[in-house]
Scaffold this motif. Structure first.
Motif, mmCIF file in Angstrom:
data_model
loop_
_atom_site.group_PDB
_atom_site.id
_atom_site.type_symbol
_atom_site.label_atom_id
_atom_site.label_comp_id
_atom_site.label_asym_id
_atom_site.label_seq_id
_atom_site.Cartn_x
_atom_site.Cartn_y
_atom_site.Cartn_z
ATOM 1 N N MET A 196 -33.488 27.262 -9.823
ATOM 2 C CA MET A 196 -32.180 27.270 -10.449
ATOM 3 C C MET A 196 -31.615 28.685 -10.544
ATOM 4 O O MET A 196 -30.416 28.905 -10.322
ATOM 5 N N VAL A 197 -32.460 29.664 -10.873
ATOM 6 C CA VAL A 197 -31.997 31.058 -10.929
ATOM 7 C C VAL A 197 -31.506 31.499 -9.550
ATOM 8 O O VAL A 197 -30.437 32.115 -9.419
ATOM 9 N N CYS A 198 -32.267 31.173 -8.512
ATOM 10 C CA CYS A 198 -31.856 31.528 -7.149
ATOM 11 C C CYS A 198 -30.552 30.839 -6.769
ATOM 12 O O CYS A 198 -29.664 31.467 -6.168
ATOM 13 N N ASN A 199 -30.403 29.578 -7.123
ATOM 14 C CA ASN A 199 -29.174 28.855 -6.797
ATOM 15 C C ASN A 199 -27.970 29.410 -7.545
ATOM 16 O O ASN A 199 -26.861 29.428 -7.014
ATOM 17 N N ILE A 200 -28.191 29.867 -8.772
ATOM 18 C CA ILE A 200 -27.095 30.488 -9.530
ATOM 19 C C ILE A 200 -26.627 31.759 -8.835
ATOM 20 O O ILE A 200 -25.420 32.001 -8.683
ATOM 21 N N PHE A 201 -27.585 32.583 -8.380
ATOM 22 C CA PHE A 201 -27.226 33.800 -7.648
ATOM 23 C C PHE A 201 -26.500 33.464 -6.349
ATOM 24 O O PHE A 201 -25.534 34.139 -5.974
ATOM 25 N N ILE A 202 -26.969 32.435 -5.653
ATOM 26 C CA ILE A 202 -26.345 32.039 -4.381
ATOM 27 C C ILE A 202 -24.909 31.573 -4.609
ATOM 28 O O ILE A 202 -23.979 31.993 -3.913
ATOM 29 N N ILE A 203 -24.717 30.698 -5.601
ATOM 30 C CA ILE A 203 -23.381 30.177 -5.890
ATOM 31 C C ILE A 203 -22.446 31.314 -6.325
ATOM 32 O O ILE A 203 -21.277 31.374 -5.912
ATOM 33 N N ARG A 204 -22.973 32.207 -7.153
ATOM 34 C CA ARG A 204 -22.168 33.354 -7.596
ATOM 35 C C ARG A 204 -21.732 34.196 -6.400
ATOM 36 O O ARG A 204 -20.571 34.625 -6.310
ATOM 37 N N GLN A 205 -22.653 34.447 -5.470
ATOM 38 C CA GLN A 205 -22.320 35.244 -4.291
ATOM 39 C C GLN A 205 -21.303 34.536 -3.404
ATOM 40 O O GLN A 205 -20.400 35.169 -2.845
ATOM 41 N N ILE A 206 -21.427 33.222 -3.281
ATOM 42 C CA ILE A 206 -20.474 32.460 -2.466
ATOM 43 C C ILE A 206 -19.079 32.525 -3.079
ATOM 44 O O ILE A 206 -18.086 32.713 -2.364
ATOM 45 N N VAL A 207 -18.984 32.389 -4.394
ATOM 46 C CA VAL A 207 -17.680 32.467 -5.069
ATOM 47 C C VAL A 207 -17.060 33.840 -4.875
ATOM 48 O O VAL A 207 -15.863 33.968 -4.560
ATOM 49 N N MET A 208 -17.883 34.895 -5.039
ATOM 50 C CA MET A 208 -17.373 36.254 -4.865
ATOM 51 C C MET A 208 -16.932 36.493 -3.418
ATOM 52 O O MET A 208 -15.895 37.109 -3.165
#
Length: 364
Positions: A196-208
């Motif tokens: 979940m931590v990794c997915n949060i970072f991934i989603i955050r990077q995709i949004v940015m």
């Protein structure tokens, strides 16, 4: 109450329902899971897929899912359908089988963690991913997971034994009191937290990244203060000065879309994993509080809960192929290509009549 005390656990409907789950649903999962995982392996090993570390991990995951089905679920089906227990043949067989079940379940889980971490590095650190997310490092990661899980589950050769009356059970207080909590952290909560931590970072990077791409979408409108003549599109093409911004923007959008598809696929797999494995982990923790001293009726109900929890757990190792199909366009495309015969061209020599007809057409 006196009437119920004379009944055994096998006399209650809940127990019969649990037996039916093992008898009739288990072979369905084994058959579907076998074909689905083999098909996943075939698709993931295709030329356009096998060079990716993500697809390498998913291929290993499919092998891990097969081992789970054929070590854990197959034994339960044989035991309830044919009264054959693979753990009852010898004391060493009891220890080895318990070890293999725990190892295969943990192995599939941590391969899923590895592929999620791999994607996190690829998305969040794209320039360093060429150094870290390599096939060599992926193979080292898989080997390391194997060794660590052998060390984690190695105690089962000493804490589990074959008892003539009880069967293959734990023989120490450690495996009854401490091990379920360790297993909960190592098999369910710990891996899910990392994913979940990794997915949060991934989603955050995709949004940015999406915001950055949108902000660069129309560079002309941002530079209106520069008082220079801006050629029209037609004149720019005539002079050979085609702006490269739109092409680069389209390329970035395609790359972001591809990353998003893989992220959705992994996020779906992670959530389904946690949903399917949490009940069995909770049951194993509560076992020592619920089962000893329970009435026959309650034991029958707990047996049904045990069957349902196991069924959910093994369902997770069966349906990855279908989740790939639902969430990954690339996987669907390769699966379609695998069964598509339209791409097989048959060469033929044109007939004389064909040449004559063609000559008539060209004359007129």
């Amino acid at each position: 109450m006196a009437e119920n005390s004379t009944l055994s656990m096998k006399d209650f409907p809940n127990y019969l329902a649990s037996v039916n789950i093992w008898k009739y649903l288990s072979p369905c999962l084994i058959i579907v899971g076998t074909f689905a995982n083999i098909l996943s392996i075939i698709v993931l090993l295709r030329k356009s897929m096998r060079n990716s570390t993500t697809m390498f991990y998913l291929t290993i995951l499919a092998f891990g899912d097969l081992s789970v089905l054929y070590t854990g679920l197959l034994r339960q089906w044989l035991r309830h359908a044919f009264d054959i227990d693979l753990r009852s043949f010898s004391n060493f067989g009891c220890k080895l089988h318990v070890f293999l079940v725990y190892f295969s379940l943990d192995f599939s889980t941590w391969i899923l963690v590895a592929v999620t971490i791999d994607r996190c590095i690829s998305v969040c650190l794209p320039f360093k991913s060429k150094d870290y997310c390599t096939m060599k490092h992926a193979k080292i990661a898989v080997t390391s997971i194997c060794f660590l899980l052998c060390a984690l589950n190695g105690h089962l050769f000493g804490t589990v034994a074959l008892d003539g009356n009880k069967g293959c059970y734990g023989i120490s207080s450690f495996i009854l009191s401490v091990w379920p909590w360790i297993d909960l952290c190592a098999f369910c909560i710990g891996p899910f937290a990392v994913m979940m931590v990794c997915n949060i970072f991934i989603i955050r990077q995709i949004v940015m990244s999406n915001k950055r791409i949108e902000s660069h979408k129309d560079p002309v409108s941002r530079n209106l203060k520069i008082e220079l003549p801006i050629p029209s599109t037609s004149s720019a093409h005539r002079n050979g000065h085609v702006p490269k911004t739109n092409g680069r923007h389209s390329k970035n959008k395609r790359r972001l879309r591809k990353i998003s598809h893989v992220t959705i696929m992994l996020l779906t797999v992670n959530i389904v994993y946690f949903t399917c494995t949490l009940p069995i982990a909770i049951y194993l923790i509560g076992y020592k509080f619920w089962v000893p001293g329970a009435s026959s009726e309650r034991r029958a109900a707990l047996d049904l809960v045990w069957a349902i929890s196991n069924f959910l757990q093994y369902t997770n190792n069966t349906i990855h192929f279908f989740m790939y199909c639902l969430t990954s366009p690339k996987f669907r495309k390769e699966l379609s290509n695998l069964f598509d015969v339209k791409h097989k061209h048959v060469e033929f020599e044109p007939s004389a009549a064909y040449h004559q007809d063609k000559a008539k057409v060209t004359k007129f």
